[in-house]
Design an enzyme around this catalytic site. Sequence first.
Site, PDB file in Angstrom:
ATOM      1  N   ASP A   1      19.659  33.031  13.809  1.00 46.50           N
ATOM      2  CA  ASP A   1      18.567  33.965  13.572  1.00 46.50           C
ATOM      3  C   ASP A   1      19.012  35.108  12.681  1.00 46.50           C
ATOM      4  OD1 ASP A   1      16.404  32.911  14.853  1.00 46.50           O
ATOM      5  OD2 ASP A   1      15.926  34.803  15.840  1.00 46.50           O
TER       6      ASP A   1
ATOM      7  N   PRO B   1      -5.427  45.948  11.842  1.00 47.00           N
ATOM      8  CA  PRO B   1      -5.570  45.055  10.689  1.00 47.00           C
ATOM      9  C   PRO B   1      -5.276  45.759   9.366  1.00 47.00           C
ATOM     10  CG  PRO B   1      -7.730  45.526  11.667  1.00 47.00           C
ATOM     11  CD  PRO B   1      -6.692  46.144  12.556  1.00 47.00           C
TER      12      PRO B   1
ATOM     13  N   GLU C   1     -14.262  47.861  16.678  1.00 45.03           N
ATOM     14  CA  GLU C   1     -14.160  47.907  15.217  1.00 45.03           C
ATOM     15  C   GLU C   1     -12.909  48.623  14.743  1.00 45.03           C
ATOM     16  OE1 GLU C   1     -15.923  46.233  12.770  1.00 45.03           O
ATOM     17  OE2 GLU C   1     -16.362  45.235  14.666  1.00 45.03           O
TER      18      GLU C   1
HETATM   19  C1  9D3 Z   1     -15.870  43.804  10.718  1.00 43.82           C
HETATM   20  C2  9D3 Z   1     -14.789  44.821  10.659  1.00 43.82           C
HETATM   21  N1  9D3 Z   1     -13.491  44.231  10.581  1.00 43.82           N
HETATM   22  C3  9D3 Z   1     -13.198  43.896   9.180  1.00 43.82           C
HETATM   23  C4  9D3 Z   1     -12.442  42.671   9.000  1.00 43.82           C
HETATM   24  C5  9D3 Z   1     -12.527  45.239  10.985  1.00 43.82           C
HETATM   25  C6  9D3 Z   1     -11.686  44.839  12.113  1.00 43.82           C
HETATM   26  C7  9D3 Z   1     -11.485  45.722  13.144  1.00 43.82           C
HETATM   27  C8  9D3 Z   1     -10.691  45.378  14.215  1.00 43.82           C
HETATM   28  C9  9D3 Z   1     -11.076  43.601  12.178  1.00 43.82           C
HETATM   29  C10 9D3 Z   1     -10.258  43.266  13.255  1.00 43.82           C
HETATM   30  C11 9D3 Z   1     -10.098  44.148  14.266  1.00 43.82           C
HETATM   31  C12 9D3 Z   1      -9.222  43.786  15.413  1.00 43.82           C
HETATM   32  N2  9D3 Z   1      -7.876  43.402  14.954  1.00 43.82           N
HETATM   33  C13 9D3 Z   1      -6.789  44.034  15.324  1.00 43.82           C
HETATM   34  O1  9D3 Z   1      -6.869  44.953  16.107  1.00 43.82           O
HETATM   35  C14 9D3 Z   1      -5.521  43.644  14.772  1.00 43.82           C
HETATM   36  C15 9D3 Z   1      -5.174  42.652  13.793  1.00 43.82           C
HETATM   37  C16 9D3 Z   1      -5.960  41.723  13.053  1.00 43.82           C
HETATM   38  O2  9D3 Z   1      -7.200  41.605  13.160  1.00 43.82           O
HETATM   39  N3  9D3 Z   1      -5.305  40.911  12.158  1.00 43.82           N
HETATM   40  C17 9D3 Z   1      -3.964  40.949  11.972  1.00 43.82           C
HETATM   41  N4  9D3 Z   1      -3.200  41.805  12.625  1.00 43.82           N
HETATM   42  C18 9D3 Z   1      -3.801  42.638  13.534  1.00 43.82           C
HETATM   43  S1  9D3 Z   1      -3.009  43.782  14.438  1.00 43.82           S
HETATM   44  C19 9D3 Z   1      -4.380  44.293  15.191  1.00 43.82           C
END
Ligand code: 9D3
Length: 264
Positions: A167, A88, A115
């Site tokens: 595309d 993320p 997390e």
């Molecule tokens: C409560 C902690 N989170 C804050 C928002 C951290 C968090 C850790 C791990 C939030 C999401 C995740 C899991 N997400 C992914 O591994 C992920 C992801 C995403 O959540 N949104 C957009 N692209 C991606 S790519 C991997």
Amino acid sequence: MTFDIVTIFPAMIERPLATGILGRAIDRGTLDVKVRDLRDFTTDRHRVVDDVPYGGGPGMVMKAEPILDALDAIRAGAPGARRVLLSPRGAVFTHARAVALAAEQDLVLVCGRYEGVDERVRHFVDEELSIGDYVLSGGEAAALVVAETVTRLQPGALGDAGAPTRDSFFRGLLEHPQYTRPEVFQGWGVPDVLRSGDHALIERWKRLMSVWRTWQRRRELLETADLSPEEQKWVDGFRQGRTPDDYLAQGRATHEPGVGPPIQ
Ligand code: 9D3
């Protein structure tokens, strides 16, 4: 092209990959995907892939070692593979990034869970990608998005002969409205221009509606869109309050730029 996808949930990846464009690319032999169960790279009896965070805090963090061991095992089969961590906190995945990844021979997609992933994994990947500003439970859905987008860009991946060129013609505009039969659905008709048989007029209508849609819904895209002089002129006109009607007036078969109100 090859994808190696590292995950603790192989089942989340396997069926989608076997379906549609991805499945066909695999069947045709132009794509080879290996889904790697991260737990296969643990060495303890319980196959543990996570641990408590240093410094405390909620939830668990993915351990670096199983991920590194998976990357090492993958290196044996795909030595030069580009390694992507789905996270993320990564840079947002866009069409431009997809085009860059599509030029690679081999891609490794590492899916985080919990997390997050031990920060030191970053030193062993080439880039970190997010698919957008919303919270997923892990990287698997994101890895599928990247895999599908990149596969579509491979020459010959799409059955329809016209689609790949379209595309690569991606111009950063939204698409024009599309219709199929019946001619009237629940009182809503089809713009006459699309049934006029005048192909030049139809092409112009499509471009005009594409620019109009983008103007109405995603105005910021027009800053970077690849526009012809005529399309730029339309944008300038929309900025001054003009609408598609103002540009369809001459040589137009109907008064409807889009869908009109319900008819009897
Ligand atoms: C409560 C902690 N989170 C804050 C928002 C951290 C968090 C850790 C791990 C939030 C999401 C995740 C899991 N997400 C992914 O591994 C992920 C992801 C995403 O959540 N949104 C957009 N692209 C991606 S790519 C991997």
